[in-house]
Write a protein that holds these residues in place. Structure first.
Motif, short mmCIF file in Angstrom:
data_model
loop_
_atom_site.label_atom_id
_atom_site.label_comp_id
_atom_site.label_asym_id
_atom_site.label_seq_id
_atom_site.Cartn_x
_atom_site.Cartn_y
_atom_site.Cartn_z
N LYS A 287 49.22 34.59 29.78
CA LYS A 287 48.30 35.43 29.80
C LYS A 287 47.18 35.00 30.91
N LEU A 288 46.93 36.08 31.98
CA LEU A 288 46.04 35.48 33.04
C LEU A 288 44.86 36.62 32.90
N GLU A 289 43.73 35.92 33.92
CA GLU A 289 42.81 36.90 34.34
C GLU A 289 42.70 36.43 35.86
N VAL A 290 43.06 37.65 36.46
CA VAL A 290 43.29 37.60 38.15
C VAL A 290 42.32 38.25 38.68
N MET A 291 42.02 38.01 40.01
CA MET A 291 40.93 38.85 41.02
C MET A 291 41.46 38.95 42.53
N ASP A 292 41.31 40.20 43.04
CA ASP A 292 42.09 40.53 44.18
C ASP A 292 40.74 40.35 45.47
N GLU A 293 41.06 40.45 46.63
CA GLU A 293 40.09 40.04 47.50
C GLU A 293 38.80 40.92 47.39
N ASP A 294 39.19 42.22 46.93
CA ASP A 294 38.07 43.12 46.63
C ASP A 294 37.12 43.00 45.40
N HIS A 295 37.46 41.72 44.80
CA HIS A 295 36.92 41.19 43.48
C HIS A 295 36.91 42.35 42.41
N THR A 296 38.17 42.87 42.29
CA THR A 296 38.49 43.69 40.99
C THR A 296 39.23 42.57 40.30
N ILE A 297 38.69 42.63 39.01
CA ILE A 297 39.14 41.50 37.93
C ILE A 297 40.12 42.29 37.01
N MET A 298 41.22 41.80 36.52
CA MET A 298 42.28 42.71 35.83
C MET A 298 42.85 41.50 34.89
N GLU A 299 43.24 41.91 33.57
CA GLU A 299 44.21 40.96 33.00
C GLU A 299 45.63 40.98 33.37
N ALA A 300 46.44 39.95 33.48
CA ALA A 300 47.85 39.82 33.98
C ALA A 300 48.64 39.28 32.82
N VAL A 301 50.10 39.42 32.95
CA VAL A 301 50.92 38.65 31.96
C VAL A 301 52.12 38.60 32.61
N PHE A 302 52.70 37.02 32.32
CA PHE A 302 53.82 36.99 33.03
C PHE A 302 54.95 36.23 31.94
N PHE A 303 55.95 37.09 31.94
CA PHE A 303 57.05 36.45 30.92
C PHE A 303 58.25 35.59 31.46
N GLY A 304 58.15 35.16 32.72
CA GLY A 304 59.21 34.45 33.19
C GLY A 304 59.35 33.06 32.87
N GLU A 305 60.09 32.21 33.85
CA GLU A 305 60.30 30.82 33.55
C GLU A 305 59.02 29.88 33.95
N MET A 306 58.41 29.46 33.00
CA MET A 306 56.93 28.87 33.06
C MET A 306 57.05 27.62 34.05
N GLU A 307 58.27 26.83 33.87
CA GLU A 307 58.23 25.34 34.71
C GLU A 307 58.13 26.02 36.18
N SER A 308 58.89 27.10 36.34
CA SER A 308 59.16 27.47 37.69
C SER A 308 57.82 27.97 38.50
N PHE A 309 57.03 28.47 37.51
CA PHE A 309 55.83 29.14 37.86
C PHE A 309 54.65 28.05 38.27
N PHE A 310 54.57 27.04 37.45
CA PHE A 310 53.63 26.05 37.46
C PHE A 310 54.40 25.02 38.66
#
Length: 587
Positions: free
Chosen positions: A514-537
């Motif tokens: 579970k993530l909190e992300v922000m784009d270049e326009d400073h919009t903040i939103m929740e995000a979720v990722f269900f994939g392979e964790m080790e590859s992500f990190f």
């Protein structure tokens, strides 16, 4: 490395948006699915049962209907012989229900996956002869049973083939193909070269439905009496992974609505015991919850158990059969995980990984899950994969393909090594002597023309979409594009250089991020990722160093950036709605 490709298909999206009261962005998404012109867009958004094509347009449909009318009038005995997968089971049920409704003397037989193998064979015909059956109707099989059908005809039987698989052929010296149409009284297969039916993407159950619909018309009955069988067409279409385009889109959309209020005791019991909320029913639930349970019968026990579920006459019987099928599917999942692990070890520790076409031999693997294992390996390595297991005679297995590889055509070039095979572009089944496995692997790789580009998975992106454009109204409008599935995938959006502000791992196995992300326009939103964790990190660490994981999980990730592809949604928890994106891929 995956290849990200941004679609750039043009059109007057403002005009289309005004015409259909949708956002121009939604119009662009529809155009990305190759829906062109107002008539096609209208059919895509508003197609109904009235827009389905006339089944009598199929080659030999008139012969099949006339013959069945004759047999019904004479009171002759009819046997349906289906396949043991989700398409075959539902096709058998459709024919059984439809013919029973016309007062036919009808029963069914479904081959045992291990004892009988795929499709029509001599034993099945002999069983029918022993039972004084006059007429056989095949469904989801039969097109490749030329010799078996010739035998049945020689014994005085009437035989009708309904199928949707590729017609077998022999390639002549001049490069032309001589198609092998079996000598049945009627061969209704949309893949026939001489079949002028407008849409060639139907599953076997849909072809069976068209036959019943046409027969009701000829018999002076109201075809609307069998409209309810469209829910079975929907299950088979999604479960057999057909493209959700054209007629299939209508079948599945209508069928899902029917399933929400189905009177079928077995389907209701299966949805209840697997925890499917009927009000939120989607193609996903068929593909990943309901469908695998129906398939589990044919994989680990008998497909007749799944057919018995559909035919269940009491709630007690339905509940019992639904529970059995769920338990079988749970067992299938465990067997699959073990087989996939074994297959990956074999690929990684031998020279197989370097080959463009993977032929993996797992002698102890249950043959019923070979196709599932092949699919999992295809996803992992993005190569065509054949998984073979030891059978009673020789070896047998299944293949799953990638976009640039026509599996059936490639097997045709190796027919001298095979005892039996069939299928289509993306999937195939085959049998061969065990000693030919090495030669098949060599032949498939020697003859392949696959390039490195074709062996690189493409991530097709519909459009770049800033987080500020992710709104509840836009997410609601995306539902107009449903049902999603093969041929009509969920839209994929992309955003560059998202800052990963903070993250936390969730779940018993720490497999949800579970993530909190922000784009270049400073919009903040929740995000979720269900994939392979080790590859992500690992991806983060390669760019930002070994402390990147700790930075993210401790809320200090503002200097960690990623490009992502995503799908937007609304997360509802304890009555509170929050906009959220699901990360699909990253770089």
């Amino acid at each position: 490395m995956k290849n990200w490709v941004l679609l750039r298909k043009g059109g007057n999206f403002t005009k289309i948006g005004k015409r259909f009261h949708i956002h121009p962005r939604t119009a662009a998404l529809i155009r990305n699915r190759d829906i062109i012109g107002e008539e096609a867009v209208d059919r895509y958004l508003n197609g109904t049962i009235a827009d389905l094509y006339d089944g009598m347009l199929m080659k030999d449909m008139d012969k099949a209907v006339d013959l069945l009318k004759e047999k019904l009038t004479e009171g002759q005995s009819i046997r349906i012989i289906g396949d043991y997968d989700i398409d075959g089971v539902n096709a058998t049920y459709i024919l059984l229900e439809g013919l029973t409704g016309l007062g036919a003397r009808v029963d069914y037989d479904i081959p045992d996956r291990i004892r009988d193998g795929y499709g029509l064979n001599i034993d099945l015909i002999d069983r029918a002869l022993d039972d004084d059956i006059d007429t056989i109707i095949t469904c989801d099989n039969g097109i490749a049973a030329k010799n078996e059908i010739a035998y049945g005809k020689s014994m005085g039987m009437s035989i009708i083939v309904t199928d949707h698989h590729e017609v077998p052929y022999e390639e002549k010296e001049d490069g032309t193909r001589e198609f092998q149409i079996p000598p049945a009284d009627a061969v209704v297969d949309i893949k026939r070269e001489d079949c002028l039916y407008p849409y060639k993407g139907l599953c076997g159950a849909a072809v069976a439905y068209k036959l019943i619909e046409a027969l009701y018309n000829v018999m002076g009955k109201d075809p609307e009496d069998v409209d309810y069988l469209m829910e079975n067409v929907a299950i088979a279409t999604v479960g057999d992974v057909m493209d959700l385009r054209d007629e299939n889109r209508i079948f599945v959309a209508q069928g899902l609505e029917m399933l929400k209020r189905t009177k079928n005791l077995g389907l209701r019991a299966l949805m209840e015991c697997t925890g499917v909320n009927k009000e939120c029913l989607s193609a996903y639930h068929i593909g990943f919850v309901i469908g695998p349970c129906i398939n589990a019968g044919g994989r680990l026990d008998t497909a007749k158990r799944a057919l018995e579920l559909l035919c269940a006459g009491t709630q007690k019987e339905a509940d019992l059969l639904a529970g059995d099928l769920k338990a079988l599917n749970d067992s299938r999942k465990n067997l699959t995980e073990e087989a996939v692990k074994e297959a990956v070890i074999q690929v990684e520790t031998t020279g197989l990984k370097e080959e463009k076409v993977l032929v993996v031999y797992l002698p102890e693997c249950h043959e019923s899950i070979a196709g599932i294992v092949a699919g999992r390996l295809r996803e992992r390595y993005y190569k065509p994969v054949y998984v073979l297991t030891r059978a009673e005679e020789g070896a047998k297995g299944s293949g799953r393909s990638i976009e640039g590889y026509h599996m059936y055509d490639e097997l045709c070039k190796c027919r001298n090594l095979l005892t039996r095979f069939g299928g289509h572009r993306l999937a195939a089944g085959l049998s061969l002597p065990e000693e030919n496995i090495f030669f098949l692997r060599k032949a498939l790789n020697d003859q392949t023309t696959l390039t490195e580009r074709e062996l690189t998975e493409k991530i097709v992106i519909d459009m770049q979409l800033p987080l500020c454009e992710v709104t509840e109204s836009f997410i609601k409008e995306l539902s107009l594009l449903e049902p999603f599935g093969k041929g009509n995938t969920k839209p994929v959006f992309a955003q560059r250089k998202l800052s990963l502000l903070r993250g936390r791992l969730l779940g018993k196995h720490q497999n949800v991020l579970k993530l909190e992300v922000m784009d270049e326009d400073h919009t903040i939103m929740e995000a979720v990722f269900f994939g392979e964790m080790e590859s992500f990190f690992s991806c983060l660490s390669e760019k930002y160093g070994p402390d990147a994981r700790e930075q993210l999980l401790s809320g200090r990730g503002q200097d960690l950036f990623m490009d992502v592809t995503y799908y937007p949604g609304v997360n509802e928890y304890m009555g509170k709605k929050t906009l959220q994106i699901t990360i699909l891929d990253y770089r």
